[in-house]
Design a protein around this motif. Structure first.
Motif, PDB file in Angstrom:
ATOM      1  N   PRO A   1      47.373  34.403   7.856  1.00 18.97           N
ATOM      2  CA  PRO A   1      47.627  33.084   8.146  1.00 18.97           C
ATOM      3  C   PRO A   1      48.709  32.653   8.752  1.00 18.97           C
ATOM      4  O   PRO A   1      49.747  33.199   8.803  1.00 18.97           O
ATOM      5  N   ALA A   2      48.407  31.421   9.460  1.00 22.46           N
ATOM      6  CA  ALA A   2      49.443  31.132  10.534  1.00 22.46           C
ATOM      7  C   ALA A   2      50.984  30.757   9.502  1.00 22.46           C
ATOM      8  O   ALA A   2      52.000  30.834  10.101  1.00 22.46           O
ATOM      9  N   TRP A   3      50.526  30.089   8.155  1.00 21.14           N
ATOM     10  CA  TRP A   3      51.859  29.805   7.339  1.00 21.14           C
ATOM     11  C   TRP A   3      52.558  31.099   7.245  1.00 21.14           C
ATOM     12  O   TRP A   3      53.680  31.157   7.038  1.00 21.14           O
TER      13      TRP A   3
ATOM     14  N   PRO B   1      55.702  23.017  11.197  1.00 20.93           N
ATOM     15  CA  PRO B   1      54.569  22.623  10.479  1.00 20.93           C
ATOM     16  C   PRO B   1      54.846  21.350   9.605  1.00 20.93           C
ATOM     17  O   PRO B   1      54.014  20.560   9.278  1.00 20.93           O
ATOM     18  N   GLU B   2      55.881  21.465   8.611  1.00 17.68           N
ATOM     19  CA  GLU B   2      56.383  20.519   7.808  1.00 17.68           C
ATOM     20  C   GLU B   2      56.405  19.169   8.540  1.00 17.68           C
ATOM     21  O   GLU B   2      55.991  18.160   7.836  1.00 17.68           O
ATOM     22  N   GLY B   3      57.123  19.104   9.651  1.00 17.09           N
ATOM     23  CA  GLY B   3      57.216  17.816  10.491  1.00 17.09           C
ATOM     24  C   GLY B   3      55.960  17.416  11.113  1.00 17.09           C
ATOM     25  O   GLY B   3      55.713  16.192  11.028  1.00 17.09           O
ATOM     26  N   ALA B   4      55.136  18.383  11.535  1.00 18.68           N
ATOM     27  CA  ALA B   4      53.708  17.737  11.876  1.00 18.68           C
ATOM     28  C   ALA B   4      52.795  17.064  10.607  1.00 18.68           C
ATOM     29  O   ALA B   4      52.175  16.174  10.739  1.00 18.68           O
TER      30      ALA B   4
ATOM     31  N   ALA C   1      49.569  24.140  10.359  1.00 16.47           N
ATOM     32  CA  ALA C   1      49.863  25.389  11.114  1.00 16.47           C
ATOM     33  C   ALA C   1      48.674  26.204  11.495  1.00 16.47           C
ATOM     34  O   ALA C   1      48.362  26.498  12.676  1.00 16.47           O
ATOM     35  N   ALA C   2      47.422  25.927  10.566  1.00 17.20           N
ATOM     36  CA  ALA C   2      46.398  26.588  11.013  1.00 17.20           C
ATOM     37  C   ALA C   2      45.562  25.746  11.944  1.00 17.20           C
ATOM     38  O   ALA C   2      45.032  26.318  12.885  1.00 17.20           O
ATOM     39  N   ALA C   3      45.496  24.597  11.779  1.00 15.87           N
ATOM     40  CA  ALA C   3      44.631  23.688  12.415  1.00 15.87           C
ATOM     41  C   ALA C   3      45.254  23.560  13.862  1.00 15.87           C
ATOM     42  O   ALA C   3      44.519  23.588  14.935  1.00 15.87           O
ATOM     43  N   GLN C   4      46.572  23.688  14.160  1.00 15.02           N
ATOM     44  CA  GLN C   4      47.314  23.442  15.381  1.00 15.02           C
ATOM     45  C   GLN C   4      47.221  24.885  16.227  1.00 15.02           C
ATOM     46  O   GLN C   4      47.736  24.987  17.297  1.00 15.02           O
TER      47      GLN C   4
END
Length: 518
Positions: A264-266, A428-431, A446-449
């Motif tokens: 996973p991206a995260w 990712p937290e900022g997004a 993180a996954a979606a981007q």
């Protein structure tokens, strides 16, 4: 105690190798009193002018040298001294020799007036022509170096080091006190302070500078070394964009699972944030002929980045990148870091060697100071410089790639990524805060981007993924060796390509990025 010009040459060059290029000084208009001063200076210094020039060997390598003699009228530069300097620079350029200059001077020779003052223009012009021809120019400042000498040929080096404790500055303390009625602030005009401020690259004795110059010229002058056989070098699990199969030399391997494909991206984000993850310093430990550089050369330094000349597997390059060891939540890269990056770009282009950029940042500084000192404009200038830079470029997404500070180092002929490297407009937290007004959706964003290395490769942003088995922090030496080998292969391949072809391909790459079939 001041080092004389002959002592400097004796410590810098191989014994008995110096050959003088000096001719009798050109005649200048001199009053009787000034003529007497010149005669007395020659007796006191044992030289006929305030500079000695010639050629010699530095650990067997031919170099041109210019050395000031402070005992001759405080090393001041008049018409005759300037003509001697320019003639030496022009001869070094004609012969294609690297040039090492060691000023020590009070500045312009006041006895000759304005005509001596403007000599600095032709000296600076000659050095600019020498550098434009692709020849290295190294500077070692001695105590003291002041005035127009520091403001011209003393400040034009590709790299500049200074003698410990040397007084270095523009306006002399005695003149300052006479003009303004107070002492110049203590500790400002010292070699050590200028190093801390990012004006010069280091403070070392001449014996150490000799070793530094030797290593630097190994990088800047010697041809790239042949890499070992490609099949021996290539890890069969490294993956090339657009091939769809694993390749080693001319042999092809069938598709195989990569550890990062299903991660996973995260999880990659968390792995990239491990405190013990290897960074740019670990890569440099496996380089040779390393010469650290420091600051912008214009009075700024950012300790969140690293800048050096080096060879990677025999391939010469300039390396610049984020230093994870120098970053913290309270200390992130500012605009000075990007101005240092642009210095690296300029040096690479001028010296005609490849540029390697390492991305590993939690993000650029979010502060009033960063805004007022031009963070956003510096990101823009880095992007513009990189897409038009006239030298081979390789960018490495080594770990965190957050925001504009990461993007500023991305454009390159080839982009490599560690398996757990990632690139995103924000952490990712900022997004998540922007989209959902909380930080809880960071893993989803993180996954979606599509920030993972494998996603970046599929989208044409990354060319090659260098694997981690399964985490670089668990195999720091093996990972660093693998990454250095991958960088060296790319540098060697790019160096073999005509510069015009590289520029055209780079333009096509970023012109088509994000478009169907791009």
């Amino acid at each position: 105690m001041k080092i004389s010009a002959r002592e400097l040459l004796g410590e810098l060059l191989d014994p008995g190798s110096f050959q003088s290029w000096d001719r009798p000084p050109v005649p200048v208009d001199a009053s009787p009193s000034y003529a007497a001063e010149l005669r007395a200076a020659a007796v006191a210094a044992g030289t006929d002018e305030s500079v000695l020039t010639g050629r010699g060997l530095l650990r067997g390598r031919p170099v041109a040298v210019i050395a000031c003699e402070f005992a001759f009228l405080a090393g001041s530069i008049g018409v005759a001294a300037a003509e001697r300097i320019v003639s030496a620079v022009e001869r070094a350029t004609e012969l294609g020799l690297p040039l090492i200059a060691s000023p020590t001077s009070g500045g312009t020779r006041m006895q000759e007036g304005t005509v001596a003052f403007v000599q600095m223009v032709k000296v600076a012009g000659a050095i600019a022509a020498h550098k434009s021809a692709g020849n290295p120019y190294l500077v070692y400042l001695r105590n003291p170096t002041m005035g127009g000498v520091f403001a011209s040929w003393g400040s034009l080096g590709h790299m500049t080091f200074a003698e410990p404790g040397a007084l270095i500055g523009f306006l002399g303390p005695r003149v300052y006190k006479a003009l303004y009625g107070r002492d110049f602030p203590e500790g400002v005009q010292t070699a050590e302070n200028l190093y801390r401020s990012g004006v010069i690259d280091g403070v070392v004795p001449i014996s150490v500078f000799r070793r530094i110059a030797h290593r630097a010229l190994n990088v800047l002058c010697d041809a790239p070394q042949s890499l070992p056989d490609r099949e021996k070098e290539r890890d069969p699990r490294e993956f090339d964009r657009g091939v769809g199969i694993f390749e080693s030399g001319h042999e092809l391997y069938g598709p195989a699972l990569r550890e990062s494909d299903d991660l996973p991206a995260w999880q990659s984000v968390l792995i990239s944030r491990r405190a013990d993850r290897p960074g740019i310093r670990e890569l440099l430990r496996h380089a040779t002929d390393r010469v650290p550089l420091s600051g912008t050369g214009q009075g700024e330094a950012d300790r969140t980045v690293v800048h050096a000349l080096a060879r990677l597997r025999g391939q010469p390059c300039i390396i610049f990148g984020h230093d994870r060891a120098g970053q913290s939540t309270d200390l992130t890269m500012g605009p000075a870091a990007l101005r240092e990056a642009r210095r690296a770009m300029h040096l690479a282009a001028e010296l005609r060697i490849p540029l390697v950029l390492v991305i590993d940042t939690m993000g650029a500084s979010l502060s009033r100071e960063a805004e007022e000192r031009g963070l956003a404009p510096e990101i823009a200038r880095c992007l513009a410089d990189l897409v038009t830079l006239d030298t081979p470029t390789v960018s490495i997404l080594l770990g965190q790639g957050s925001g504009g500070g990461a993007l500023a180092l991305l454009p390159a002929d080839r982009v490599l990524a560690a398996a757990n490297g990632w690139l995103a407009p924000l952490p990712p937290e900022g997004a998540s805060v922007i989209v959902h007004r909380d930080t809880m959706h960071g893993p989803h964003l993180a996954a979606a981007q599509r920030i993972r290395s494998v996603d970046l490769q599929e989208d044409g942003i990354v060319d090659r993924i260098v694997p981690e088995y399964p985490d670089a922090a668990d195999e720091p030496v093996d990972f660093a060796l693998r990454m250095v080998a991958a960088i060296a292969r790319e540098v060697a391949a790019l160096t073999a390509e005509p510069a015009a072809d590289l520029l055209a391909a780079r333009h096509r790459r970023y012109r088509r990025l994000g478009l169907p079939g791009g």
